[in-house]
Design an enzyme around this catalytic site. Structure first.
Site, mmCIF file in Angstrom:
data_model
loop_
_atom_site.group_PDB
_atom_site.id
_atom_site.type_symbol
_atom_site.label_atom_id
_atom_site.label_comp_id
_atom_site.label_asym_id
_atom_site.label_seq_id
_atom_site.Cartn_x
_atom_site.Cartn_y
_atom_site.Cartn_z
ATOM 1 N N LYS A 99 0.875 -1.185 0.000
ATOM 2 C CA LYS A 99 0.000 0.000 0.000
ATOM 3 C C LYS A 99 0.902 1.222 0.000
ATOM 4 O O LYS A 99 1.790 1.335 0.848
ATOM 5 C CB LYS A 99 -0.886 0.010 1.242
ATOM 6 C CG LYS A 99 -1.981 -1.010 1.165
ATOM 7 C CD LYS A 99 -2.992 -0.865 2.262
ATOM 8 C CE LYS A 99 -4.115 -1.876 2.076
ATOM 9 N NZ LYS A 99 -3.645 -3.267 1.913
ATOM 10 N N ASP A 133 -1.804 -2.281 -3.978
ATOM 11 C CA ASP A 133 -3.211 -2.346 -3.575
ATOM 12 C C ASP A 133 -3.857 -0.984 -3.822
ATOM 13 O O ASP A 133 -3.182 0.047 -3.754
ATOM 14 C CB ASP A 133 -3.321 -2.643 -2.065
ATOM 15 C CG ASP A 133 -3.036 -4.101 -1.725
ATOM 16 O OD1 ASP A 133 -2.926 -4.930 -2.636
ATOM 17 O OD2 ASP A 133 -2.931 -4.394 -0.511
ATOM 18 N N ARG A 181 -5.455 -6.477 -10.770
ATOM 19 C CA ARG A 181 -6.337 -7.253 -9.885
ATOM 20 C C ARG A 181 -7.661 -6.497 -9.862
ATOM 21 O O ARG A 181 -7.671 -5.282 -9.624
ATOM 22 C CB ARG A 181 -5.768 -7.320 -8.470
ATOM 23 C CG ARG A 181 -6.733 -7.981 -7.464
ATOM 24 C CD ARG A 181 -6.372 -7.682 -6.015
ATOM 25 N NE ARG A 181 -5.089 -8.211 -5.641
ATOM 26 C CZ ARG A 181 -4.324 -7.654 -4.698
ATOM 27 N NH1 ARG A 181 -4.715 -6.579 -4.067
ATOM 28 N NH2 ARG A 181 -3.151 -8.175 -4.393
ATOM 29 N N ALA A 186 -13.347 -2.053 -1.109
ATOM 30 C CA ALA A 186 -13.510 -2.325 0.323
ATOM 31 C C ALA A 186 -13.741 -1.088 1.186
ATOM 32 O O ALA A 186 -13.960 -1.223 2.387
ATOM 33 C CB ALA A 186 -12.264 -3.048 0.838
ATOM 34 N N HIS A 224 -14.607 -13.540 -3.274
ATOM 35 C CA HIS A 224 -15.090 -14.783 -2.643
ATOM 36 C C HIS A 224 -16.492 -15.111 -3.124
ATOM 37 O O HIS A 224 -17.141 -16.001 -2.603
ATOM 38 C CB HIS A 224 -15.118 -14.614 -1.124
ATOM 39 C CG HIS A 224 -13.834 -14.094 -0.574
ATOM 40 N ND1 HIS A 224 -13.664 -12.803 -0.166
ATOM 41 C CD2 HIS A 224 -12.642 -14.704 -0.408
ATOM 42 C CE1 HIS A 224 -12.422 -12.627 0.238
ATOM 43 N NE2 HIS A 224 -11.777 -13.761 0.099
HETATM 44 P P1 FDA Z 1 -18.966 -9.998 -1.446
HETATM 45 O O1 FDA Z 1 -18.540 -9.508 -0.104
HETATM 46 O O2 FDA Z 1 -19.639 -9.053 -2.379
HETATM 47 O O3 FDA Z 1 -19.879 -11.252 -1.212
HETATM 48 C C1 FDA Z 1 -20.705 -11.774 -2.236
HETATM 49 C C2 FDA Z 1 -21.295 -13.095 -1.764
HETATM 50 O O4 FDA Z 1 -20.245 -14.087 -1.721
HETATM 51 C C3 FDA Z 1 -21.857 -13.057 -0.350
HETATM 52 O O5 FDA Z 1 -23.174 -12.596 -0.325
HETATM 53 C C4 FDA Z 1 -21.733 -14.531 0.054
HETATM 54 O O6 FDA Z 1 -22.802 -15.268 -0.488
HETATM 55 C C5 FDA Z 1 -20.429 -14.948 -0.608
HETATM 56 N N1 FDA Z 1 -19.286 -14.791 0.314
HETATM 57 C C6 FDA Z 1 -18.438 -13.740 0.381
HETATM 58 N N2 FDA Z 1 -17.506 -13.953 1.324
HETATM 59 C C7 FDA Z 1 -17.763 -15.140 1.862
HETATM 60 C C8 FDA Z 1 -17.167 -15.908 2.908
HETATM 61 N N3 FDA Z 1 -16.101 -15.484 3.557
HETATM 62 N N4 FDA Z 1 -17.722 -17.112 3.207
HETATM 63 C C9 FDA Z 1 -18.826 -17.571 2.545
HETATM 64 N N5 FDA Z 1 -19.428 -16.867 1.561
HETATM 65 C C10 FDA Z 1 -18.925 -15.684 1.230
HETATM 66 N N6 FDA Z 1 -10.334 -4.026 -1.950
HETATM 67 C C11 FDA Z 1 -9.824 -2.795 -2.214
HETATM 68 O O7 FDA Z 1 -10.540 -1.792 -2.112
HETATM 69 N N7 FDA Z 1 -8.497 -2.668 -2.594
HETATM 70 C C12 FDA Z 1 -7.680 -3.752 -2.747
HETATM 71 O O8 FDA Z 1 -6.508 -3.595 -3.095
HETATM 72 C C13 FDA Z 1 -8.218 -5.043 -2.475
HETATM 73 N N8 FDA Z 1 -7.472 -6.168 -2.599
HETATM 74 C C14 FDA Z 1 -8.049 -7.414 -2.439
HETATM 75 C C15 FDA Z 1 -7.312 -8.581 -2.666
HETATM 76 C C16 FDA Z 1 -7.913 -9.819 -2.593
HETATM 77 C C17 FDA Z 1 -7.111 -11.056 -2.866
HETATM 78 C C18 FDA Z 1 -9.318 -9.920 -2.271
HETATM 79 C C19 FDA Z 1 -10.016 -11.253 -2.224
HETATM 80 C C20 FDA Z 1 -10.026 -8.779 -2.009
HETATM 81 C C21 FDA Z 1 -9.413 -7.528 -2.072
HETATM 82 N N9 FDA Z 1 -10.144 -6.370 -1.791
HETATM 83 C C22 FDA Z 1 -9.576 -5.141 -2.065
HETATM 84 C C23 FDA Z 1 -11.475 -6.460 -1.135
HETATM 85 C C24 FDA Z 1 -12.622 -6.410 -2.144
HETATM 86 O O9 FDA Z 1 -12.717 -5.127 -2.686
HETATM 87 C C25 FDA Z 1 -13.974 -6.757 -1.467
HETATM 88 O O10 FDA Z 1 -14.235 -5.802 -0.489
HETATM 89 C C26 FDA Z 1 -14.027 -8.125 -0.835
HETATM 90 O O11 FDA Z 1 -13.348 -9.096 -1.575
HETATM 91 C C27 FDA Z 1 -15.476 -8.553 -0.644
HETATM 92 O O12 FDA Z 1 -16.109 -8.742 -1.884
HETATM 93 P P2 FDA Z 1 -16.290 -10.186 -2.565
HETATM 94 O O13 FDA Z 1 -16.213 -9.990 -4.028
HETATM 95 O O14 FDA Z 1 -15.287 -11.126 -1.988
HETATM 96 O O15 FDA Z 1 -17.722 -10.701 -2.182
#
Ligand code: FDA
Length: 304
Positions: A99, A133, A181, A186, A224
């Site tokens: 970062k 990041d 990526r 977040a 995820h």
């Molecule tokens: P989201 O939170 O939208 O969930 C969607 C659905 O997936 C949920 O309703 C559930 O059904 C399922 N689910 C999600 N998590 C689960 C769990 N733990 N267990 C079971 N089911 C689950 N952000 C940023 O702003 N800057 C960055 O540099 C990064 N870098 C980064 C790296 C990596 C490797 C990851 C995985 C994520 C980031 N992020 C990030 C964070 C990203 O922006 C985001 O906030 C999170 O990944 C949450 O979003 P998701 O797409 O994972 O699913």
């Protein structure tokens, strides 16, 4: 309603400087050890080796928030260089995530760029890659400007684009050819700059994923979300996108079974492995994203 309150609470806690400072002295508490790979480089490398044995690649992230002095930024730079050296020595399959606010971006832009040069030179020496990041919206433009500047010298650096930002589609257009990526995002951003509805964020996420993949650029899909992952699998099949042009990424300690299934299905899968004593903000943001993760915190709390 409860979810909104808890989200706001955890975001507030993640940004609370005294709490973050105090937590450095606590050791990993409240179940944070399930999502943070220890406090030292050695403990992190040990976890990376375990992930590699299961077929998962990693990216190591030395946690750090609120760096406000040159001394702290230089310390963080040195720590990242030592992490790259330790990874090379251990021969693990892992790159590095950084970062730029940890490397002095809020202190002095040129100072931060100098620190990035040192890290990238070390990474290049080890034939390794560094991902910048993406932080909150106020750092987005400067991050992309610095990335472009660094790419004039180094090809082993990329960044992150967040689908919740209205600007992300244009950014992906402009960054064609650069390894990205792609994430949903977040941080808490206003409706002036970011979609507020999950449906819109998800829709735009698939738009930018497809765009970057179709441009032939290396794409990391960091999510995820099983729906997104299935859609990506379908899309790459239909469009004959080779499997070595993209990878899935997930956070250490989240959906480990799904991570392994993707490896078994022959996809590239990378785990984002955070470590270090500045764990509190990272942990609070994970709780804000998914209040169900609070079971981590409660289990950890009651087992103390
Ligand atoms: P989201 O939170 O939208 O969930 C969607 C659905 O997936 C949920 O309703 C559930 O059904 C399922 N689910 C999600 N998590 C689960 C769990 N733990 N267990 C079971 N089911 C689950 N952000 C940023 O702003 N800057 C960055 O540099 C990064 N870098 C980064 C790296 C990596 C490797 C990851 C995985 C994520 C980031 N992020 C990030 C964070 C990203 O922006 C985001 O906030 C999170 O990944 C949450 O979003 P998701 O797409 O994972 O699913």
């Amino acid at each position: 309603m409860l979810a909104t309150v808890s989200k706001n609470f955890f975001i507030y806690a993640s940004q609370n400087k005294p709490l973050n400072k105090a937590a450095k002295k606590w050791g990993l508490k409240f179940g944070a050890a399930q999502v943070v790979a220890g406090m030292t480089i050695e403990s992190a490398i040990k976890q990376v080796k375990k992930q590699n044995q299961k077929g998962l690649m990693c990216t190591l992230d030395h946690l750090g928030e609120f760096v406000s002095s040159r001394e702290e930024a230089l310390e963080a730079t040195d720590y990242n260089i030592r992490t790259l050296n330790a990874m090379a020595e251990a021969g693990v399959k892992s790159n590095l995530s950084v970062k730029m606010t940890q490397l002095g971006l809020d202190i002095d832009r040129d100072f931060c760029i100098d620190n990035m040069h040192q890290i990238l030179r070390t990474a290049k020496k080890h034939n390794n890659f560094v991902r910048i990041d993406m932080e909150d919206y106020s750092h987005c433009q400067v991050t992309l400007d610095i990335l472009r500047e660094l790419r004039e010298t180094y090809d082993n650096v990329g960044t992150v684009i967040q689908s919740y930002l209205y600007r992300s589609e244009q950014d992906v257009n402009d960054l064609k050819g650069i390894p990205l990526r792609l994430v949903k995002g977040a941080y808490k951003e206003s409706s002036e700059v970011a979609f507020q509805e999950k449906k819109d964020v998800d829709e735009n996420y698939m738009v930018i994923i497809k765009k970057h993949l179709l441009s032939g650029s290396y794409t990391a899909i960091a999510s995820h979300d099983h729906n997104i992952i299935s859609n990506v699998k379908e899309f790459v099949e239909e469009n004959n996108i080779p499997r070595d042009q993209f990878e899935f990424q997930m956070l250490y300690g989240f959906r480990a079974d799904m991570q392994l299934n993707l490896v078994k299905e022959g996809y590239r899968m990378r785990v984002y492995v955070p470590f270090g004593n500045d764990w509190f903000g990272y942990f609070m943001r994970r709780l804000a994203e998914r209040p169900q993760n609070i079971t981590f915190a409660l289990k950890g709390f009651f087992s103390k």
